[in-house]
Design an enzyme around this catalytic site. Structure first.
Site, short mmCIF file in Angstrom:
data_model
loop_
_atom_site.label_atom_id
_atom_site.label_comp_id
_atom_site.label_asym_id
_atom_site.label_seq_id
_atom_site.Cartn_x
_atom_site.Cartn_y
_atom_site.Cartn_z
N TYR A 189 0.68 -1.09 0.15
CA TYR A 189 0.11 0.01 0.02
C TYR A 189 0.73 1.38 0.05
CZ TYR A 189 -3.88 2.96 1.13
OH TYR A 189 -4.88 4.11 1.02
N ALA A 215 1.09 13.68 -23.53
CA ALA A 215 0.66 12.24 -23.72
C ALA A 215 1.41 11.80 -24.91
CB ALA A 215 -0.77 12.35 -24.02
N ASP A 262 1.33 19.15 -21.34
CA ASP A 262 0.27 18.10 -21.49
C ASP A 262 0.84 17.00 -22.62
OD1 ASP A 262 -1.94 16.22 -21.93
OD2 ASP A 262 -3.14 17.82 -22.59
N HIS A 284 -22.55 12.56 -29.05
CA HIS A 284 -22.04 11.86 -30.07
C HIS A 284 -21.91 10.24 -29.51
CE1 HIS A 284 -18.95 13.56 -27.95
NE2 HIS A 284 -18.12 12.68 -28.24
N PHE A 319 -6.97 19.48 -25.37
CA PHE A 319 -7.58 18.53 -25.52
C PHE A 319 -8.83 18.49 -25.07
CE2 PHE A 319 -8.34 13.87 -24.30
CZ PHE A 319 -8.49 13.48 -25.52
N ASP A 320 -9.79 17.74 -25.30
CA ASP A 320 -11.38 17.86 -24.78
C ASP A 320 -11.22 17.69 -23.43
OD1 ASP A 320 -11.03 15.15 -24.95
OD2 ASP A 320 -12.64 14.89 -26.44
N LYS A 351 -1.12 6.79 -23.95
CA LYS A 351 -0.61 7.05 -25.29
C LYS A 351 0.94 6.44 -25.30
CE LYS A 351 -4.58 9.37 -25.21
NZ LYS A 351 -4.66 10.43 -24.39
C1 LIG Z 1 -5.70 11.30 -23.57
C2 LIG Z 1 -5.33 12.64 -23.24
C3 LIG Z 1 -5.88 13.18 -22.28
C4 LIG Z 1 -6.84 12.78 -21.20
O1 LIG Z 1 -5.87 11.69 -20.43
P1 LIG Z 1 -6.90 10.26 -20.23
O2 LIG Z 1 -5.95 9.11 -19.81
O3 LIG Z 1 -8.09 9.60 -21.39
O4 LIG Z 1 -7.55 10.54 -19.05
C5 LIG Z 1 -5.25 14.64 -21.79
N1 LIG Z 1 -4.57 15.23 -22.81
C6 LIG Z 1 -4.16 14.77 -23.91
C7 LIG Z 1 -3.65 15.38 -25.02
C8 LIG Z 1 -4.67 13.45 -24.23
O5 LIG Z 1 -4.26 12.74 -25.53
#
Ligand SMILES: *Cc1c(COP(=O)(O)O)cnc(C)c1O
Length: 487
Positions: free
Chosen positions: A102, A246, A244, A479, A154-155, A287
């Protein structure tokens, strides 16, 4: 016809009437540009070829929304590159070494060491995926009146910034707004606009974000020069600068390929330089870390890190696991390094580009240049006879599934149309795109050829594509659950 799970394997249904072995074989595409996969295949997962008749039934049952089709009935699934990677033998081996303590887990130490080694940031906070990292950060820094600039949010980032009451401000370069225009670094930040914003509103901006690669702009990279300039402006005004990240490894590969001075620099060194210009980062490890779940935050500010860790305990878990199992941390630690290997990145970006090049050679309209993780088709140009009110992008996702069992995702009028609160009049987005997102290390070049053949065949007979009308829509994020019928 019932679902695949109840149809015995070997049933005649499986190979019956499979469109790509019947009416598409006459195509002669140039398929010479695929880099060979830098791996051998040690384990396989069966995918199913359905008959056209079955696919027709699945489409009807799904209300013509491919989100509603069971994955068993999909032949090639290009819905997303998130959490869909194939792990390596080393990662599967690392899983067995997970320390599930833990607190103070050995796996956390390995994970922390890998993140520190690559990013150089001192404090590392694991989360179960990227959006939780965003939630922790923006619920702490965001509030009404605050502005968060980003090359393009990103969304989920946009949603988390907005949920805090802050304004998510996109500052892409002009080139990003023109899909057919070629430019090596369309993901760049508009630095003069950022400078202007900070000169006027410095006290409203607690952090500047930079998304690498710029996902919402089509997986387009950001140049090191642009990162350096953004960093310089942030320092000038004393504002923290976070990535950010990813798809940072794919971004570093494009820097290596396209930016002078980086031809001979090892990718991991390019990554270290990139992070050296920032004060912190967050990552969806689903990613470029080549895992199915995971994420993290990393930063130099100790006070901020402490605040975020306290919140983490409330919503995710103790700071040495943060909503993940010890074994997940092991897989991420291994995947972070694999994701930076030049052979892998050459194959990865080359496979996506080769798919795009096959489509370009046949005049299929796509966003250019081809990005790191996906090929984006311009659906308005693909099917100009279908108005945006009848969802040309959805019509293409329906055709791809119907003809070949391929699942793509619409990023257009179904996803983004806004309705005027008073008049109810629809405001359609500028672009109606269909994204073919390529999972990492999952599909072979032959699968990509199959996707190109199906797309080109549909393009040649595009006049037969039909628009759709909604029969059900949810009040938000429609969607995902929308149901439609063909007109
Ligand atoms: C996928 C993604 C996120 C969100 O991450 P999740 O693991 O899907 O919660 C944030 N920013 C970017 C650029 C992403 O591609």
């Amino acid at each position: 016809m019932p679902l695949g799970s109840v149809v015995p394997h070997g049933s005649a249904l499986f190979n019956d009437d499979f469109v790509l072995t019947t009416n598409l074989s006459s195509l002669t595409l140039n398929t010479m540009n695929f880099p060979p996969e830098p791996f051998r295949i040690k384990t396989v997962e069966r995918i199913r070829r359905t008959s056209r008749e079955e696919r027709e039934q699945f489409l009807k049952q799904a209300g013509f929304n491919v989100f509603n089709i069971p994955s068993d009935a999909i032949f090639i699934d290009l819905l997303t590159d998130s959490g869909t990677a194939a792990m390596s033998d080393r990662q599967w081996g690392a899983l067995m070494q997970g320390d599930e303590a833990y607190a103070g887990s050995r796996s956390f130490q390995r994970f922390e060491a890998a993140v520190r080694d690559i990013t150089g940031f001192a404090h590392v906070i694991p989360t179960h995926q990227g959006r939780v990292a965003e939630n922790l950060l923006f619920s702490t820094l965001g509030k009404p009146g605050v502005i968060i600039p980003n090359n393009t949010h990103f969304d989920t980032t946009h949603a988390n910034v907005s949920a805090s009451g802050a304004l998510a401000l996109d500052l892409p370069v002009e080139e990003a707004l023109h899909p057919a225009l070629e430019h090596p670094f369309k993901g760049n930040m508009n630095v003069p606009a950022l400078d202007d914003l900070l000169s006027k509103k410095r006290t409203s901006v607690p952090l500047v974000a930079m998304t690498v690669t710029n996902n919402s702009a089509g997986g387009q990279p950001v140049s090191m020069e642009n990162i350096r300039e953004t960093s310089r402006v942030c320092k000038k005004y004393g504002v923290p600068f976070f990535f950010d990240c990813a798809r940072y490894a794919e971004n570093c590969w494009f820097i290596h390929q396209r930016e002078a001075g980086y031809e001979n620099k090892p990718i991991i060194e390019i990554a270290r330089e990139l992070f050296s210009y920032g004060d912190g980062c967050w990552m969806s490890s689903k990613k470029d870390a080549l895992v199915n779940i995971g994420g993290f935050l990393a930063m130099n500010d100790e006070t901020l890190a402490q605040t975020l860790k306290n919140k983490l305990i409330l919503i995710e878990g103790f700071p040495t696991y943060g909503g993940l199992a010890g074994r997940d941390l092991e897989a991420i630690a291994a995947g972070l390094y694999e994701g930076l290997e030049p052979d892998y990145l050459d194959y990865r970006t080359g496979q996506v580009r080769a798919l795009g090049d096959m489509l370009i050679a046949e005049n299929v309209p796509v966003v250019r240049p081809i990005g790191g993780h996906a090929v984006f088709i311009d659906a308005k140009a693909f099917a100009p006879h279908i108005p945006q009110s009848q969802f040309p992008g959805v019509a293409l996702t329906v055709a791809l599934y119907r003809e070949a069992g391929i699942r793509a995702v619409e990023i257009g009028s179904l996803m983004f149309t806004e309705k005027d609160a008073k008049t109810g009049e629809a405001k359609y987005p500028e672009l109606d795109l269909v994204r073919l997102a390529i999972p990492r290390r999952v599909y072979t070049s032959s699968h990509m050829i199959c996707v190109a053949e199906a797309t080109v065949e549909i393009f040649r007979s595009r006049k037969t594509m039909r628009g759709l009308r909604l029969t059900y829509e949810a009040p938000m994020l429609r969607h995902f659950t929308a149901r439609m019928e063909e007109i």
